[in-house]
Design a protein around this motif. Structure first.
Motif, short mmCIF file in Angstrom:
data_model
loop_
_atom_site.label_atom_id
_atom_site.label_comp_id
_atom_site.label_asym_id
_atom_site.label_seq_id
_atom_site.Cartn_x
_atom_site.Cartn_y
_atom_site.Cartn_z
N VAL A 183 37.43 35.19 34.73
CA VAL A 183 36.60 35.34 33.26
C VAL A 183 36.71 34.20 32.39
N VAL A 184 38.21 33.31 32.41
CA VAL A 184 38.51 32.54 31.57
C VAL A 184 37.93 31.17 32.25
N GLY A 185 37.88 30.92 33.68
CA GLY A 185 37.46 29.48 33.53
C GLY A 185 36.11 29.62 34.03
N THR A 186 35.26 30.51 33.89
CA THR A 186 33.55 31.01 33.69
C THR A 186 33.46 30.62 32.21
N LEU A 187 34.25 30.98 31.26
CA LEU A 187 33.67 30.70 29.84
C LEU A 187 33.98 29.05 29.34
N LEU A 188 35.31 28.76 29.79
CA LEU A 188 35.37 27.32 29.18
C LEU A 188 34.69 26.61 30.44
N GLY A 189 34.12 26.54 32.11
CA GLY A 189 33.15 25.97 31.77
C GLY A 189 31.77 25.68 31.44
N GLY A 190 31.08 26.78 30.50
CA GLY A 190 30.45 27.12 30.23
C GLY A 190 30.08 26.17 29.30
N LEU A 219 39.07 20.38 27.62
CA LEU A 219 39.02 21.14 28.82
C LEU A 219 38.95 20.52 30.58
N MET A 220 38.50 19.36 30.31
CA MET A 220 38.79 18.75 32.08
C MET A 220 40.24 18.22 32.23
N GLU A 273 45.09 22.01 37.86
CA GLU A 273 44.42 22.51 39.49
C GLU A 273 44.81 21.76 40.61
N SER A 274 45.45 20.22 40.70
CA SER A 274 46.78 19.32 40.84
C SER A 274 48.23 19.83 40.85
N ALA A 275 48.39 20.54 39.78
CA ALA A 275 49.53 21.18 39.72
C ALA A 275 50.35 22.21 40.82
N PRO A 276 51.33 21.74 41.54
CA PRO A 276 51.81 22.77 43.10
C PRO A 276 51.95 24.15 41.66
N ALA A 277 52.19 25.33 42.71
CA ALA A 277 52.37 26.64 41.63
C ALA A 277 53.58 26.74 42.12
N PHE A 278 54.32 26.19 42.57
CA PHE A 278 56.16 25.95 42.23
C PHE A 278 56.36 25.52 41.13
N ALA A 304 47.02 28.91 38.56
CA ALA A 304 47.18 27.60 39.78
C ALA A 304 45.87 27.94 39.96
N ARG A 305 44.70 28.95 39.22
CA ARG A 305 43.78 28.90 40.31
C ARG A 305 42.72 29.29 40.01
N ILE A 306 43.03 28.56 38.13
CA ILE A 306 41.93 28.45 37.10
C ILE A 306 41.34 27.15 37.17
N GLY A 307 41.60 26.09 37.77
CA GLY A 307 40.97 24.83 37.82
C GLY A 307 39.88 25.06 38.92
N GLY A 308 39.95 24.96 39.82
CA GLY A 308 39.06 25.49 40.67
C GLY A 308 37.43 26.00 39.83
#
Length: 333
Positions: free
Chosen positions: A117-124, A138-139, A146-151, A203-207
């Motif tokens: 939801v957040v990624g779609t709104l910010l991408g739009g 935002l980019m 997206e590049s940062a490791p989850a740990f 960790a997932r929102i970038g894609g």
């Protein structure tokens, strides 16, 4: 109609072969791991067995049979829900998995919905403001996420919200202080879920953001959007009511395909926060060489990934009639 049936049959065959391959790898796990196959039944206790005891146990567990007989027995056991007994817990593997799986589903499901939801709104928004400072900010933020490791994200979150601000607990899923009240338990679970959820979402929102931005950018040049502007609609209405809804197909595909992969991706996040889900269970089982438990957990991950792909294949044609089941991923590409 005939091509539709052929496509469905091809998809069933593909997923069936994939599942069989995963089960074969699972079966081979105790044999390629250090030690003999009895290690995955008894753990380190096998080292103290006599020759006669080893022979008796090999016969009891069917490990004295030829490898192909053991393989068939393994597959038949899975069809009956028999996944073996956990060395660590001394319980059936299926019971242990059922205890941990709901916590992972809670974390993963919440993270998927929130990041989508957040990624779609910010991408739009980023696509709508292409080229200005908002788009650039935002980019940069989402490419970094997206590049940062989850740990690393998890450790940063702990440093800020636990060590520095002291707002949230850093481990577990509930506290003893929550008591037995329903509202107290729900509040405690929500508080403990916050930081793992934040980490997995970041960790997932970038894609999702990148896909949404690219999809909306493609849609912005369409004639129906020019017509919407000509009717005098505000920029917000054009974006939310026309541009985003017509850009959701790639986002939906990404969402369905992530349903499976994100469960495996929760291993790192659950380990960092000692969150008692399937990911932490896999980590503990690997440390203890609890092969039956590892086999069961890997089976759950495999089935989840296949089920997510089946869901995408079956539901995508409802959103895009030009696409038939079986070529969902090709259409998304």
């Amino acid at each position: 109609m005939r091509s539709r049936i052929q496509a469905i049959g091809s998809g069933v065959l593909e997923y069936g072969v994939t599942l069989l391959a995963a089960l074969t790898v699972n079966f081979a796990l105790p044999y390629v791991a250090p030690g003999d196959p009895l290690h995955y039944r008894l753990g380190r206790a096998v080292e103290s067995l006599s020759v006669e005891q080893r022979a008796e146990l090999l016969e009891t567990y069917g490990l004295d049979q030829p490898i192909h007989i053991q393989y068939v027995d393994y597959l038949l056991g899975i069809t009956q829900g028999e996944l073996g007994t956990s060395v660590m817990y001394g319980q059936p593997v299926s019971d242990v998995l059922l205890q941990r799986l709901p916590w992972t589903l809670l974390l993963v499901g919440s993270a998927l919905v929130l990041s989508t939801v957040v990624g779609t709104l910010l991408g739009g928004l980023s696509a709508w403001r292409e080229g200005d400072r908002t788009d650039a900010a935002l980019m940069t933020a989402h490419v970094t996420a997206e590049s940062a490791p989850a740990f690393w994200v998890g450790m940063l979150v702990i440093a800020v919200f636990v060590s520095w601000l002291g707002w949230f607990p850093s481990y577990g899923v509930s506290s003893v202080a929550a008591g037995s009240s329903y509202i107290g338990s729900i509040a405690s679970i929500a508080i403990h879920l916050t930081l793992p959820l934040l980490t997995l979402t970041v960790a997932r929102i970038g894609g999702i953001y990148l896909i949404a931005r690219g999809s909306v950018l493609t849609t912005l040049g369409e004639d129906f959007l020019l017509f919407s502007r000509a009717k005098g609609l505000s920029d917000r209405d054009v974006l939310l009511r026309h541009a985003l809804p017509n850009s959701l197909l790639p986002i939906y595909t990404r969402f369905t395909l992530q349903l499976g992969s994100v469960v495996g991706g929760a291993v790192v996040v659950e380990t960092v926060f000692s969150y008692p889900g399937l990911g932490l269970l896999i980590y503990d089982a690997a440390i203890a060489r609890d092969y039956p438990l590892l086999q069961g957990a890997f089976l759950v991950l495999t089935v989840t990934v296949i089920a997510a792909n089946v869901l995408a294949d079956l539901t995508y044609p409802f959103f895009d009639p030009r696409t038939t089941a079986g070529n969902t991923r090709r259409a998304a590409e």
